[in-house]
Design an enzyme around this catalytic site. Structure first.
Site, PDB file in Angstrom:
ATOM      1  CD  GLU A  97      37.009  41.402  43.487  1.00 44.60           C
ATOM      2  OE1 GLU A  97      36.898  42.639  43.707  1.00 44.60           O
ATOM      3  OE2 GLU A  97      36.441  40.842  42.526  1.00 44.60           O
ATOM      4  CB  CYS A 121      37.048  42.851  36.923  1.00 43.69           C
ATOM      5  SG  CYS A 121      38.351  43.691  37.850  1.00 43.69           S
ATOM      6  CB  CYS A 124      39.952  41.724  41.011  1.00 40.41           C
ATOM      7  SG  CYS A 124      39.511  43.396  41.508  1.00 40.41           S
TER       8      CYS A 124
HETATM    9 ZN    ZN Z   1      37.919  43.997  40.010  1.00 44.88          ZN
END
Ligand code: ZN
Length: 213
Positions: A97, A121, A124
């Site tokens: 990302e 996550c 990101c």
């Molecule tokens: Zn990430």
């Protein structure tokens, strides 16, 4: 079992060359498949993740996959999950990302949608929020129990970023380079070699061959 229905559940390919194909890729499939193709570039032995950013005109404005920062050698930096953080990949790898946002080929990615193989996550998620992306479409949520994912969802909900899981109708999309066999195409335009083969033309004389009897 419906004999007329192909194994992949797609509508039967339309062989009528004068009407629209019916087995073309839908947009969601196309963008998610592009994210998966980008993931094939990853050197990570465990998780290969790809991401694609799409604007409101359905144009791809950024792609990325998880990899080492530019200039940090894939051969020198670690790919393992060591107990020593400095010998583990986590401190070094750029997620898909992040790379997709930083690789953008437009001025910004405001109001765009990001397609990603795995739910982002928390790190990101912050980048997605700060970049102005407004929608996250993901395929796997296998880390839903992890605090990074919980935090990511909490932030997305706080700022009103829509996120939803894409469930493809077909589990496989095959890319077959041999599909395009130019000299066997049944439609115009003719290629020179096809003309020679089908019309049995003697290339030295440029006239149709006649058989000796
Ligand atoms: Zn990430």
């Amino acid at each position: 079992m419906d004999e007329n229905k192909p194994m992949n559940n797609l509508p039967k390919p339309n062989k009528d060359l004068n009407s629209k194909r019916t087995d073309y890729l839908e947009w969601h499939d196309f963008f998610m498949a592009t994210a998966f193709l980008a993931a094939k570039r990853s050197k990570d032995p465990v998780s290969q993740v790809g991401a694609v950013i799409v604007n409101k005109e359905r144009k791809i404005v950024g792609t990325g996959y998880n990899g080492m920062p530019i200039g940090c050698s894939d051969d020198e930096f670690p790919w393992s999950k060591s107990s020593d953080p400095l010998k583990s990949k986590h401190l070094y790898v750029c997620h898909a990302e992040m790379n997709a946002v930083l690789n953008k080929n437009s001025a910004d990615v405001k109001n765009c949608t990001i397609y990603v193989g795995l739910f982002p996550c928390n790190e990101c998620a912050k980048i997605i929020i700060q970049s102005g992306i407004r929608e996250v479409i993901y395929l796997s949520d296998k880390h839903a129990h992890k605090k990074e994912t919980v935090a990511a969802k909490r932030m997305f909900e706080a700022v009103g970023i829509k996120y939803w899981q894409y469930k493809p109708e077909n589990q496989r999309i095959v890319i077959d380079f041999s599909e395009i066999d130019w000299n066997n195409q049944r439609q115009v335009p003719y290629t020179p070699i096809k003309e020679i083969l089908e019309n049995n033309i003697d290339t030295s004389r440029k006239v149709p061959l006649t058989l000796d009897t």
